[in-house]
Design a protein around this motif. Structure first.
Motif, PDB file in Angstrom:
ATOM      1  N   SER A 159       0.156   8.127  -7.201  1.00 24.21           N
ATOM      2  CA  SER A 159       0.286   9.562  -7.452  1.00 24.21           C
ATOM      3  C   SER A 159       0.681   9.837  -8.902  1.00 24.21           C
ATOM      4  O   SER A 159       0.431  10.919  -9.426  1.00 24.21           O
ATOM      5  CB  SER A 159       1.312  10.181  -6.495  1.00 24.21           C
ATOM      6  OG  SER A 159       2.621   9.700  -6.775  1.00 24.21           O
ATOM      7  N   ASP A 212       0.791   3.771  -3.105  1.00 27.57           N
ATOM      8  CA  ASP A 212       0.419   5.191  -3.075  1.00 27.57           C
ATOM      9  C   ASP A 212       1.404   6.049  -3.858  1.00 27.57           C
ATOM     10  O   ASP A 212       1.026   7.045  -4.475  1.00 27.57           O
ATOM     11  CB  ASP A 212       0.313   5.691  -1.629  1.00 27.57           C
ATOM     12  CG  ASP A 212      -0.994   5.289  -0.954  1.00 27.57           C
ATOM     13  OD1 ASP A 212      -1.933   4.871  -1.669  1.00 27.57           O
ATOM     14  OD2 ASP A 212      -1.074   5.385   0.282  1.00 27.57           O
ATOM     15  N   PRO A 236      -5.174   8.013  -2.431  1.00 33.93           N
ATOM     16  CA  PRO A 236      -4.529   7.152  -1.433  1.00 33.93           C
ATOM     17  C   PRO A 236      -5.330   5.875  -1.209  1.00 33.93           C
ATOM     18  O   PRO A 236      -6.558   5.909  -1.122  1.00 33.93           O
ATOM     19  CB  PRO A 236      -4.516   8.019  -0.169  1.00 33.93           C
ATOM     20  CG  PRO A 236      -4.574   9.431  -0.683  1.00 33.93           C
ATOM     21  CD  PRO A 236      -5.419   9.363  -1.923  1.00 33.93           C
ATOM     22  N   ARG A 250       0.826  -1.209   0.000  1.00 29.16           N
ATOM     23  CA  ARG A 250       0.000   0.000   0.000  1.00 29.16           C
ATOM     24  C   ARG A 250       0.863   1.264   0.000  1.00 29.16           C
ATOM     25  O   ARG A 250       0.570   2.224  -0.699  1.00 29.16           O
ATOM     26  CB  ARG A 250      -0.931   0.015   1.213  1.00 29.16           C
ATOM     27  CG  ARG A 250      -1.866   1.204   1.218  1.00 29.16           C
ATOM     28  CD  ARG A 250      -2.906   1.053   2.286  1.00 29.16           C
ATOM     29  NE  ARG A 250      -3.704  -0.117   1.983  1.00 29.16           N
ATOM     30  CZ  ARG A 250      -5.020  -0.179   2.135  1.00 29.16           C
ATOM     31  NH1 ARG A 250      -5.677   0.858   2.579  1.00 29.16           N
ATOM     32  NH2 ARG A 250      -5.677  -1.270   1.861  1.00 29.16           N
TER      33      ARG A 250
END
Length: 201
Positions: free
Chosen positions: A78, A74, A84, A70
């Motif tokens: 982006s 993230d 998120p 995770r």
């Protein structure tokens, strides 16, 4: 050729070359899409993960490994416009494509045709063909993106393309093609391997 050398010297990204391992300065290496040059920080991170986190930490390292997919997801998220928690790092591209294509066709039953383009990355073709055949369908590969309108029909479960053509560099209109797929009741699945971090998504 002198004009090319001067353009290269004036390139604002030129300084980044010195950050990568270049053992042979005479080698012109253009295969950055499959395996780019090594950055020393990557080698350091791999050694730290194996010698310290695995070697010394053993199972105790799971306390910070468990959130890795995770946390790194993230960072990738982006680059692709995801929020998120919407992107996870898992397996590798072909395995993930297989699982996602399988799920997409499974929920679209009795639709069982997958549409892609003939110039799609070869391993994507193999994966998509295997998924379609398992579900009793076929992989329909169009010669040009303009042929998609005729190729997508009531039997189409999934339209799957690479955002950037790995041979020509053509950037496909993701929004328009996704809308075209959805308009026919099909799902859309995009391979962003050659566009994430390179072009806006």
């Amino acid at each position: 050729m002198p004009e090319l050398a001067s353009l290269d010297a004036a390139d604002p990204l030129r300084g980044f070359v010195d950050e990568f391992v270049v053992d042979d300065p005479d080698l012109i290496y253009l295969d950055g899409n499959s395996l780019g040059r090594l950055h020393p920080a990557v080698a350091d991170a791999v050694e730290r993960a194996t010698r310290i986190e695995w070697g010394d930490g053993l199972v105790r390292s799971w306390s910070h490994w468990i959130d890795g997919p995770r946390r790194v997801g993230d960072l990738i998220g982006s680059l692709i416009g995801a929020g998120p928690g919407q992107t996870l790092i898992a397996d590798q591209t072909s395995l993930n494509l297989y699982k996602l294509a399988w799920a997409a066709v499974e929920v679209q039953t009795p639709r069982n045709v997958i549409v892609t383009d003939a110039g799609n990355f070869p391993s994507d073709h193999y994966v998509l063909d295997a998924v379609a055949r398992h579900h009793g369908g076929t992989l329909r590969a169009v010669d040009t993106i303009t042929d998609l309108t005729e190729a997508i029909g009531n039997d189409t479960a999934l339209v799957s393309l690479s955002h950037v053509d790995f041979k020509t560099g053509e950037l496909h209109d993701m929004a328009a093609i996704t809308e075209l797929a959805h308009g026919s009741g099909a799902l859309a699945l995009w391979d962003l391997s050659h566009s994430a971090g390179v072009v806006d998504i």
